[in-house]
Scaffold this active site. Structure first.
Site, short mmCIF file in Angstrom:
data_model
loop_
_atom_site.label_atom_id
_atom_site.label_comp_id
_atom_site.label_asym_id
_atom_site.label_seq_id
_atom_site.Cartn_x
_atom_site.Cartn_y
_atom_site.Cartn_z
N ALA A 1 -69.25 -48.73 -14.64
CA ALA A 1 -69.84 -47.82 -15.63
C ALA A 1 -68.70 -47.28 -16.48
CB ALA A 1 -70.55 -46.67 -14.91
N VAL B 1 -65.45 -46.96 -12.03
CA VAL B 1 -65.33 -46.35 -13.36
C VAL B 1 -64.52 -47.27 -14.27
CG1 VAL B 1 -64.52 -44.36 -14.67
CG2 VAL B 1 -65.42 -44.03 -12.35
N LYS B 2 -65.11 -47.56 -15.43
CA LYS B 2 -64.44 -48.48 -16.36
C LYS B 2 -63.77 -47.66 -17.46
CE LYS B 2 -65.93 -52.90 -18.33
NZ LYS B 2 -67.12 -53.55 -18.89
N VAL B 3 -62.50 -47.97 -17.72
CA VAL B 3 -61.78 -47.29 -18.81
C VAL B 3 -61.09 -48.36 -19.66
CG1 VAL B 3 -61.33 -45.13 -17.53
CG2 VAL B 3 -59.68 -47.01 -17.39
#
Ligand code: G3P
Length: 220
Positions: A56, A82-84
């Site tokens: 996400a 968590v996607k950054v």
């Protein structure tokens, strides 16, 4: 190689999950926007369908905001990764929160040097984009091979997720290069099943069988 679906569409995810070979899901802001449902709600729904890592992505661009978003996304479900983006702020966020046990997928990776930064920051996954490099006349698959070599040289645990895969050939080449994960649009996963000789062979098997066991005997 683990197979992920690169979609936020629930029907595609249900279908993919029903085949029993799906290991996870990647989403991005464009894919979420396509479905028209707010990010956190859609991620919760996806987590109910697929039991595997679900990426996400944050939409903040500054580290302090990204950190807040990362905490709130990570709280949604234990499977959330968590996607950054691979920016200074994204790497800073990854380095800080990876130490607290939050898992990160560092995305929009287009060079081996960038992938080195993601590994050093303790990323759980790095996402090099194969197709988008091909689009600008660079060999995208070379990047996967280069990252695998670099990570192997130093024993980095970061998983290499081949993204922007556009064809069954891309998928096979990513697996040959040793990528840990390939993320596929639904269309590409569906195409992966196809071979004309499979269809032809099955058709012949069934014809042969039916001739002997199911054909109504001709009278007389
Ligand atoms: O999720 C990111 C990536 O897989 C996008 O693919 O085809 O839009 O370059 P593509």
């Amino acid at each position: 190689m683990k197979i992920f679906l690169d979609t936020a569409n629930l029907d595609e995810l249900r279908k993919g999950a029903s085949w029993g070979i799906l290991d996870g899901v990647t989403t991005n802001p464009s894919l979420i926007a396509k479905e028209g449902i707010p990010l956190e709600e859609q991620i919760r729904r996806i987590c109910d369908i697929v039991d595997g890592d679900i990426s996400a992505e944050v939409v903040a661009t500054k580290a302090d905001e990204m950190i807040k978003e990362a905490y709130s996304l990570a709280k949604l479900h234990p499977n959330v990764v968590v996607k950054v983006p691979l920016t200074r702020d994204g790497i800073q966020t990854t380095a800080k929160l990876s130490k607290e046990g939050i898992r990160f997928n560092v995305t929009l990776c287009f060079s081996a040097g960038q992938a080195l930064l993601a590994a050093k920051a303790g990323a759980y996954i790095v996402s090099p984009f194969v197709g988008r490099l091909d689009d600008i006349s660079q060999e995208g698959m070379t990047l996967i091979r280069d990252i695998m070599t670099i990570y192997g040289n130093y024993g980095y645990q970061t998983q290499v997720l081949a993204a922007s895969l556009r064809s069954p050939l891309h998928v096979a080449q990513a697996a040959q290069a040793g990528a840990h994960i390939g993320t596929l649009p639904f269309k590409v996963l569906d195409m992966l099943f196809n071979h004309p000789l499979t269809d032809k062979g099955l058709d012949q098997f069934l014809k042969d069988y039916t001739k002997v066991f199911q054909e109504t005997p001709v009278a007389g």
